[in-house]
Motif scaffolding. Structure first.
Motif, PDB file in Angstrom:
ATOM      1  N   GLU A 180       0.811  -1.213   0.000  1.00 16.82           N
ATOM      2  CA  GLU A 180       0.000   0.000   0.000  1.00 16.82           C
ATOM      3  C   GLU A 180       0.850   1.271   0.000  1.00 16.82           C
ATOM      4  O   GLU A 180       0.346   2.362  -0.290  1.00 16.82           O
ATOM      5  N   LEU A 181       2.138   1.167   0.320  1.00 19.01           N
ATOM      6  CA  LEU A 181       2.985   2.353   0.426  1.00 19.01           C
ATOM      7  C   LEU A 181       3.381   2.896  -0.941  1.00 19.01           C
ATOM      8  O   LEU A 181       3.468   2.158  -1.924  1.00 19.01           O
ATOM      9  N   ASP A 182       3.650   4.201  -0.986  1.00 18.58           N
ATOM     10  CA  ASP A 182       4.179   4.842  -2.191  1.00 18.58           C
ATOM     11  C   ASP A 182       5.698   4.864  -2.100  1.00 18.58           C
ATOM     12  O   ASP A 182       6.258   5.223  -1.051  1.00 18.58           O
ATOM     13  N   ALA A 183       6.361   4.488  -3.181  1.00 15.27           N
ATOM     14  CA  ALA A 183       7.818   4.549  -3.229  1.00 15.27           C
ATOM     15  C   ALA A 183       8.249   5.481  -4.346  1.00 15.27           C
ATOM     16  O   ALA A 183       7.609   5.539  -5.408  1.00 15.27           O
ATOM     17  N   TYR A 184       9.337   6.220  -4.114  1.00 12.72           N
ATOM     18  CA  TYR A 184       9.886   7.147  -5.107  1.00 12.72           C
ATOM     19  C   TYR A 184      11.379   6.860  -5.213  1.00 12.72           C
ATOM     20  O   TYR A 184      12.093   6.843  -4.194  1.00 12.72           O
ATOM     21  N   LEU A 185      11.836   6.641  -6.422  1.00  9.85           N
ATOM     22  CA  LEU A 185      13.240   6.295  -6.652  1.00  9.85           C
ATOM     23  C   LEU A 185      13.969   7.490  -7.256  1.00  9.85           C
ATOM     24  O   LEU A 185      13.565   8.017  -8.293  1.00  9.85           O
ATOM     25  N   ILE A 186      15.022   7.917  -6.597  1.00 10.91           N
ATOM     26  CA  ILE A 186      15.911   8.942  -7.152  1.00 10.91           C
ATOM     27  C   ILE A 186      17.176   8.234  -7.612  1.00 10.91           C
ATOM     28  O   ILE A 186      17.835   7.545  -6.828  1.00 10.91           O
ATOM     29  N   THR A 187      17.515   8.363  -8.884  1.00  9.92           N
ATOM     30  CA  THR A 187      18.601   7.575  -9.452  1.00  9.92           C
ATOM     31  C   THR A 187      19.428   8.409 -10.408  1.00  9.92           C
ATOM     32  O   THR A 187      18.955   9.402 -10.974  1.00  9.92           O
ATOM     33  N   ASP A 188      20.681   7.976 -10.580  1.00  9.07           N
ATOM     34  CA  ASP A 188      21.539   8.618 -11.580  1.00  9.07           C
ATOM     35  C   ASP A 188      21.765   7.699 -12.774  1.00  9.07           C
ATOM     36  O   ASP A 188      22.592   7.965 -13.640  1.00  9.07           O
ATOM     37  N   ARG A 189      20.996   6.592 -12.825  1.00 11.44           N
ATOM     38  CA  ARG A 189      21.093   5.674 -13.951  1.00 11.44           C
ATOM     39  C   ARG A 189      20.213   6.164 -15.097  1.00 11.44           C
ATOM     40  O   ARG A 189      19.284   6.939 -14.898  1.00 11.44           O
ATOM     41  N   SER A 190      20.470   5.668 -16.282  1.00 12.82           N
ATOM     42  CA  SER A 190      19.728   6.125 -17.449  1.00 12.82           C
ATOM     43  C   SER A 190      18.326   5.525 -17.460  1.00 12.82           C
ATOM     44  O   SER A 190      18.052   4.501 -16.835  1.00 12.82           O
ATOM     45  N   ALA A 191      17.436   6.182 -18.191  1.00 10.76           N
ATOM     46  CA  ALA A 191      16.065   5.708 -18.317  1.00 10.76           C
ATOM     47  C   ALA A 191      16.021   4.308 -18.913  1.00 10.76           C
ATOM     48  O   ALA A 191      15.193   3.475 -18.540  1.00 10.76           O
ATOM     49  N   GLU A 192      16.950   4.031 -19.853  1.00  7.46           N
ATOM     50  CA  GLU A 192      16.961   2.722 -20.489  1.00  7.46           C
ATOM     51  C   GLU A 192      17.296   1.624 -19.489  1.00  7.46           C
ATOM     52  O   GLU A 192      16.756   0.524 -19.536  1.00  7.46           O
ATOM     53  N   ASP A 193      18.219   1.911 -18.582  1.00  2.00           N
ATOM     54  CA  ASP A 193      18.606   0.930 -17.576  1.00  2.00           C
ATOM     55  C   ASP A 193      17.461   0.654 -16.606  1.00  2.00           C
ATOM     56  O   ASP A 193      17.246  -0.476 -16.173  1.00  2.00           O
ATOM     57  N   ILE A 194      16.744   1.707 -16.248  1.00  2.00           N
ATOM     58  CA  ILE A 194      15.671   1.572 -15.257  1.00  2.00           C
ATOM     59  C   ILE A 194      14.445   0.891 -15.847  1.00  2.00           C
ATOM     60  O   ILE A 194      13.737   0.142 -15.182  1.00  2.00           O
ATOM     61  N   ALA A 195      14.180   1.129 -17.125  1.00  2.47           N
ATOM     62  CA  ALA A 195      12.922   0.691 -17.744  1.00  2.47           C
ATOM     63  C   ALA A 195      12.698  -0.807 -17.629  1.00  2.47           C
ATOM     64  O   ALA A 195      11.567  -1.267 -17.463  1.00  2.47           O
ATOM     65  N   GLY A 196      13.768  -1.601 -17.690  1.00  2.35           N
ATOM     66  CA  GLY A 196      13.599  -3.050 -17.683  1.00  2.35           C
ATOM     67  C   GLY A 196      13.588  -3.666 -16.305  1.00  2.35           C
ATOM     68  O   GLY A 196      13.502  -4.891 -16.179  1.00  2.35           O
ATOM     69  N   LEU A 197      13.686  -2.864 -15.261  1.00  2.00           N
ATOM     70  CA  LEU A 197      13.769  -3.394 -13.903  1.00  2.00           C
ATOM     71  C   LEU A 197      12.401  -3.442 -13.237  1.00  2.00           C
ATOM     72  O   LEU A 197      11.507  -2.657 -13.550  1.00  2.00           O
ATOM     73  N   ASP A 198      12.267  -4.377 -12.300  1.00  2.00           N
ATOM     74  CA  ASP A 198      11.052  -4.474 -11.493  1.00  2.00           C
ATOM     75  C   ASP A 198      11.171  -3.476 -10.343  1.00  2.00           C
ATOM     76  O   ASP A 198      11.991  -3.644  -9.444  1.00  2.00           O
ATOM     77  N   LEU A 199      10.344  -2.448 -10.380  1.00  2.00           N
ATOM     78  CA  LEU A 199      10.384  -1.398  -9.355  1.00  2.00           C
ATOM     79  C   LEU A 199       9.203  -1.489  -8.392  1.00  2.00           C
ATOM     80  O   LEU A 199       8.900  -0.521  -7.682  1.00  2.00           O
ATOM     81  N   GLY A 200       8.549  -2.660  -8.362  1.00  2.00           N
ATOM     82  CA  GLY A 200       7.419  -2.814  -7.464  1.00  2.00           C
ATOM     83  C   GLY A 200       6.327  -1.825  -7.792  1.00  2.00           C
ATOM     84  O   GLY A 200       5.907  -1.706  -8.940  1.00  2.00           O
ATOM     85  N   ARG A 201       5.893  -1.082  -6.780  1.00  2.00           N
ATOM     86  CA  ARG A 201       4.852  -0.080  -6.998  1.00  2.00           C
ATOM     87  C   ARG A 201       5.431   1.333  -6.921  1.00  2.00           C
ATOM     88  O   ARG A 201       4.813   2.234  -6.361  1.00  2.00           O
ATOM     89  N   CYS A 202       6.622   1.491  -7.462  1.00  2.00           N
ATOM     90  CA  CYS A 202       7.261   2.800  -7.459  1.00  2.00           C
ATOM     91  C   CYS A 202       6.375   3.799  -8.196  1.00  2.00           C
ATOM     92  O   CYS A 202       5.999   3.588  -9.351  1.00  2.00           O
ATOM     93  N   ARG A 203       6.037   4.896  -7.536  1.00  2.00           N
ATOM     94  CA  ARG A 203       5.114   5.865  -8.105  1.00  2.00           C
ATOM     95  C   ARG A 203       5.789   6.751  -9.154  1.00  2.00           C
ATOM     96  O   ARG A 203       5.149   7.190 -10.094  1.00  2.00           O
ATOM     97  N   ARG A 204       7.081   7.014  -8.925  1.00  2.00           N
ATOM     98  CA  ARG A 204       7.757   7.886  -9.889  1.00  2.00           C
ATOM     99  C   ARG A 204       9.266   7.762  -9.712  1.00  2.00           C
ATOM    100  O   ARG A 204       9.755   7.536  -8.602  1.00  2.00           O
ATOM    101  N   VAL A 205       9.987   7.897 -10.814  1.00  2.00           N
ATOM    102  CA  VAL A 205      11.449   7.898 -10.799  1.00  2.00           C
ATOM    103  C   VAL A 205      11.931   9.313 -11.077  1.00  2.00           C
ATOM    104  O   VAL A 205      11.510   9.952 -12.053  1.00  2.00           O
ATOM    105  N   PHE A 206      12.814   9.830 -10.222  1.00  2.00           N
ATOM    106  CA  PHE A 206      13.427  11.143 -10.423  1.00  2.00           C
ATOM    107  C   PHE A 206      14.882  10.912 -10.812  1.00  2.00           C
ATOM    108  O   PHE A 206      15.600  10.165 -10.141  1.00  2.00           O
ATOM    109  N   TYR A 207      15.308  11.587 -11.849  1.00  2.00           N
ATOM    110  CA  TYR A 207      16.653  11.364 -12.370  1.00  2.00           C
ATOM    111  C   TYR A 207      17.631  12.401 -11.847  1.00  2.00           C
ATOM    112  O   TYR A 207      17.679  13.541 -12.312  1.00  2.00           O
TER     113      TYR A 207
END
Length: 917
Positions: free
Chosen positions: A250-277
């Motif tokens: 039920e929790l909201d997760a937000y990922l702040i990352t310095d990896r590229s969008a292409e690297d992140i796109a294929g990963l399982d991020l659970g219920r991550c609401r948004r990725v900040f680069y």
């Protein structure tokens, strides 16, 4: 003087079932210790003991406070410095403020200063004592967990920037908690129920430095399922998001990352609401946090109902009570208006008047509320019901079962299922649960019994007619199935079986990581993912090769897995009003059926229309909407406290010498035979060994016992369960319970149970035990013999529970399999000429023992224990008759003592048999 704060007398960590209990009691003890130091000083032997106690308490609290925003680590370290410098006056003031704020919830509403030189009004109210209007006006408070291995300066930077972007118009208020590692993040969300959002930053590390045993046990449980140690540093952030979703979806997760969008796109991020680069846009992050919480906070129908109640309307439809007009104009029922208040009447309207959405054809706020409930409970579709789970059960059965379909049912399920089978025209196969003769209750249906029944039907060429498996999870007494294993093994035998899980008493289970793994919707989603996995087919093919030409005996011993093309078809009915917040009769149907859209939807709609009132109670619908909001935001906390309350009862009864003389809490080993307890664990709490690891039980065993159900054996008091419930608990002490057996009573904790309620129950039991001691001390020899005889009758001479006998041949389609047409038997009894009445006397016993076949024309349900021992069309066995005669219960539904046992006449059965041939 007998010092209460002697460190040797403090309960050890092992005495606590959870860290939250430990935290609350340690702060309370620290407050008492600080105040004692003010009175007695810190010099001499007594002062030295108090100082040692204070240091020990601070040491115990230090690793726990890492995960909470209040009072916070900086304030906590301030308390340590005050103690080190022996500034006892300021320490006592600060600790008192913290302890009272934690107890009252004041930190949720305002800043509570901890420093001794800061002024504070300490006369604040307990949060629970505030008027509802006052609490509703305040902004809800929560905490945000930030996962980043930062130094003190960087942490202050994060906090200050999040504080800076706050606005007066924000609907909520939150405080950040910063932890360094992935492991700390998982412990934080398991431990801190205030957390509603998690921000995962690039600087996190893997391992926690926290070594407190009661916290480390959380991590050991997670490591059983996840190979966390194998992760690479670049995987920490995404994996943290995935594990957060697994533990608390039920929790909201937000990922702040310095990896590229292409690297992140294929990963399982659970219920991550948004990725900040790689950015520090704190305002955008702040707005997303508020938006995410508001997504769960929204109550579409309740909000619409409130708005409707404010609108001026002219009522010209068939509800005089609407807007309260029929009450306000009355001279004789003003007390009703005064009792309920105006809002409940202002919110009354007709579904056909156009004021609000329709439950039967929802397109507006009810539809949105149901969709949000589906999200919360993990289903694909959710439907609200305003007349209880009895109706939900009938809707599902009627929608899915066609006349002549075979349905496997646990015989001691709720009576609504039996009546649903009548309505649907099902051919019923009743499966027996294992009996608990000693306590006059049934357990649950072993998987071996379910598989054996399916294989028997397969051998008879009837597997194509088998439509559904219907089981109760959890049972009234708290027995919980291994849902995943049951569905997997059944689908391995028939790949399109439908499962109906009656979760009337289990709605709360979704909101605990431990319970969730044994709920219908969670398992359905897990199975969908597993069957779709590319490597699963190979796993199945290997087992198929191994089981080639295997006989039934081998199949029964093997843990079967379903084919990759198996259909996941799962339904769950829940009494929201029984275990969550809802007005009475508020229930939900949850659907996770891969064939719902193509096969069931229309039939479901018709069944729903058949059983749902065209005038549903809007207040019940609104309460379902609000109840969903509550569990999405604080269900984790409430379920955790619910379990803690039940465990406190167990520990009190097990350790109190007087209570042990007359009472005993039934353990898993009492209620689950050893062959179904693969873990081998005997009990949740043992006075000599402490707490057992409940996680291990839930991971391994075929059946587990819901710890929130406390079955208390009361045979030692000389009172049967019904008398103990009515004459002692209810009449004398005002304690209400539902379920009893011949020699036991069931206490159920719920999300509203408080520690005060638990304390009162223990006080009552101790008083009852003392009264019994006094009574026996003054009893004559004959009175003692009478007491011992009553105890023996309740404990040693309990009538054995009968198994289901069989359906009479007149209601069966073939002798090789056990299914029976319960509908035919039910309606045959509508003609009284087909029925006769027989007295429960020795003559009737003799007739049965002489081989005469007598067939029940009614449902016969003794209460307690509350399960049907006879259904229409069932042959009456000598064992069933003996059980009925031995019962000394207050009521037997379906049986009239003035008339006798209702059976079919031989003539009616003969005519029906000829007709069927």
């Amino acid at each position: 003087m007998n010092l209460q704060h002697d460190v040797k007398k403090l309960p050890s960590v092992s005495d606590y079932y959870s860290a939250t209990q430990l935290r609350a009691d340690r702060w309370s003890a620290l407050r008492e210790t600080a105040e004692s130091m003010l009175v007695h000083g810190v010099e001499g032997r007594q002062g030295s003991k108090l100082l040692k106690t204070a240091e020990t308490l601070l040491d115990a609290l230090a690793p726990i406070e890492l995960y909470w925003a209040f009072p916070g680590l900086h304030a906590f370290e301030h308390l340590r410095r005050l103690l080190d410098h022996r500034n006892i006056e300021d320490l006592a003031t600060a600790v008192r403020r913290v302890a009272r704020a934690l107890t009252s919830g004041a930190y949720r509403r305002r800043t509570v200063p901890v420093g001794g030189d800061e002024l504070d009004n300490e006369d604040f109210e307990d949060d629970s004592t505030l008027a509802p209007e006052d609490r509703a006006l305040g902004r809800p408070y929560f905490e945000v967990l930030i996962v980043d291995n930062v130094n003190e300066h960087q942490e202050r930077f994060l906090r200050n920037n999040l504080h800076r972007v706050r606005r007066a118009e924000d609907p909520f208020i939150y405080e950040p908690v910063v932890v360094p590692s992935l492991e700390d993040a998982l412990m934080g969300i398991l431990f801190n129920y205030n957390v509603q959002a998690v921000i995962v930053r690039p600087g996190l590390v893997l391992k926690s430095k926290n070594a407190l045993p009661i916290i480390q046990q959380y991590l050991s449980r997670l490591n059983e399922d996840e190979d966390v140690d194998a992760l690479q540093p670049y995987e920490y952030g995404p994996e943290a998001c995935r594990l957060i979703a697994k533990v608390r979806p039920e929790l909201d997760a937000y990922l702040i990352t310095d990896r590229s969008a292409e690297d992140i796109a294929g990963l399982d991020l659970g219920r991550c609401r948004r990725v900040f680069y790689n950015q520090e846009d704190f305002l955008e992050l702040h707005l997303n946090i508020l938006r995410g919480v508001n997504r769960r906070y929204k109550t579409p129908f309740f909000t619409a109902l409130k708005e409707y109640s404010k609108q001026p309307t002219g009522v010209f439809h068939a509800m005089p009570i609407s807007r309260g007009k029929s009450i306000s104009r009355s001279h004789w029922i003003q007390d009703m208006g005064a009792f309920y208040g105006p809002n409940i009447f202002l919110a009354e309207t007709s579904a056909t008047s156009g004021g609000l959405d329709s439950l039967l054809e929802p397109k507006g706020p009810i539809k949105e509320a149901q969709d949000m409930a589906a999200r919360a409970f993990g289903s694909k579709q959710t439907f609200f019901a305003t007349n209880g789970t009895s109706t939900c059960n009938k809707i599902v059965v009627q929608a899915l079962v066609r006349p002549g379909d075979i349905v496997l049912v646990d015989r001691d399920c709720h009576k609504s299922h039996h009546y649903g089978m009548v309505l649907a025209g099902a051919n019923v196969v009743y499966m027996d649960s294992y009996p608990l003769h000693e306590y006059s209750m049934y357990g649950a249906v072993p998987l071996h019994e379910v598989k054996h029944t399916l294989l028997k039907l397969k051998a008879a060429g009837k597997l194509d007619r088998v439509r559904m498996v219907l089981l109760t999870n959890c049972t009234f007494d708290g027995l919980i199935y291994n849902v995943e294993r049951v569905m997997e093994e059944c689908l391995a035998i028939k790949k399109d079986l439908v499962f109906l899980w009656d979760e009337a008493w289990f709605a709360f289970a979704r909101f605990s990581p431990t319970y969730r793994r044994r709920t219908a919707m969670s398992v359905a989603n897990t199975m969908r993912e597993r069957l779709a996995d590319a490597g699963y087919r190979l796993e199945w093919e290997k087992q198929q090769e191994k089981l080639k030409d295997a006989d039934d005996a081998t199949l029964l011993k093997t843990r079967l897995i379903p084919p990759p093309d198996a259909r996941v078809r799962v339904y769950a009915t829940q009494s929201t009003h029984k275990t969550l917040t809802s007005l009475r009769q508020g229930s939900m149907i949850h659907v996770n059926d891969m064939d719902f859209k193509g096969e069931v939807e229309q039939a479901f709609h018709e069944a729903y229309m058949t059983h749902t009132s065209t005038s549903p109670n809007y207040q019940i619908i609104a309460s379902l909407d609000v109840g969903r909001r509550q569990v999405e935001l604080e269900g984790f906390e409430f379920v955790q406290r619910q379990v803690e309350s039940a465990m406190a009862i167990r520990r009190a009864v097990a350790t109190h010498p007087l209570l042990r003389k007359y009472f005993r809490v039934l353990t898993p080993s009492d209620m689950i035979p050893a062959e179904y307890r693969e873990s081998g664990i005997q009990s949740y709490f043992n006075a000599d060994e402490g707490w057992s690891d409940k996680w291990e039980i839930w991971a391994k065993d075929e059946f587990v016992l819901d710890p929130t159900r406390v079955t208390l054996a009361v045979g030692g008091t000389g009172w049967d369960g019904d008398t103990f419930k009515t004459k002692i608990l209810m009449d004398k002490y005002g304690i209400q319970i539902n379920k009893t057996s011949r020699n036991s009573v069931l206490f159920m904790t719920n999300i509203g149970t408080t520690r005060s309620s638990v304390a009162y129950l223990i006080e009552v039991l101790v008083e009852i035990a003392k009264d019994l001691d006094d009574l026996l001390d003054d009893a004559s020899r004959m009175e003692r013999l009478s007491f011992e005889k009553r105890v023996s009758a309740l404990v040693e001479h309990v009538p054995p529970l009968p198994d289901f006998s069989r359906f009479h041949d007149a209601f069966r389609s073939g002798g090789e399999t056990p299914e029976g047409d319960i509908r035919k038997a039910f309606f045959l009894a509508y003609n009284e000429e087909n029925c006769d009445y027989l007295d429960l006397d020795d003559k009737l016993v003799a007739r049965l023992e002489g081989g005469e076949e007598l067939v029940s024309a009614s449902f016969i349900i003794p209460y307690p224990p509350g399960f049907p021992i006879l259904v229409p069309g069932q042959v009456i066995s000598p064992e069933i008759l003996s059980f009925m005669r031995a019962l000394d219960v207050s009521e037997i539904h379906g049986y009239r003592p003035d008339l006798g046992l209702r059976v079919f006449t031989a003539k009616a059965l003969k005519a029906l048999t000829k007709k069927s041939k």
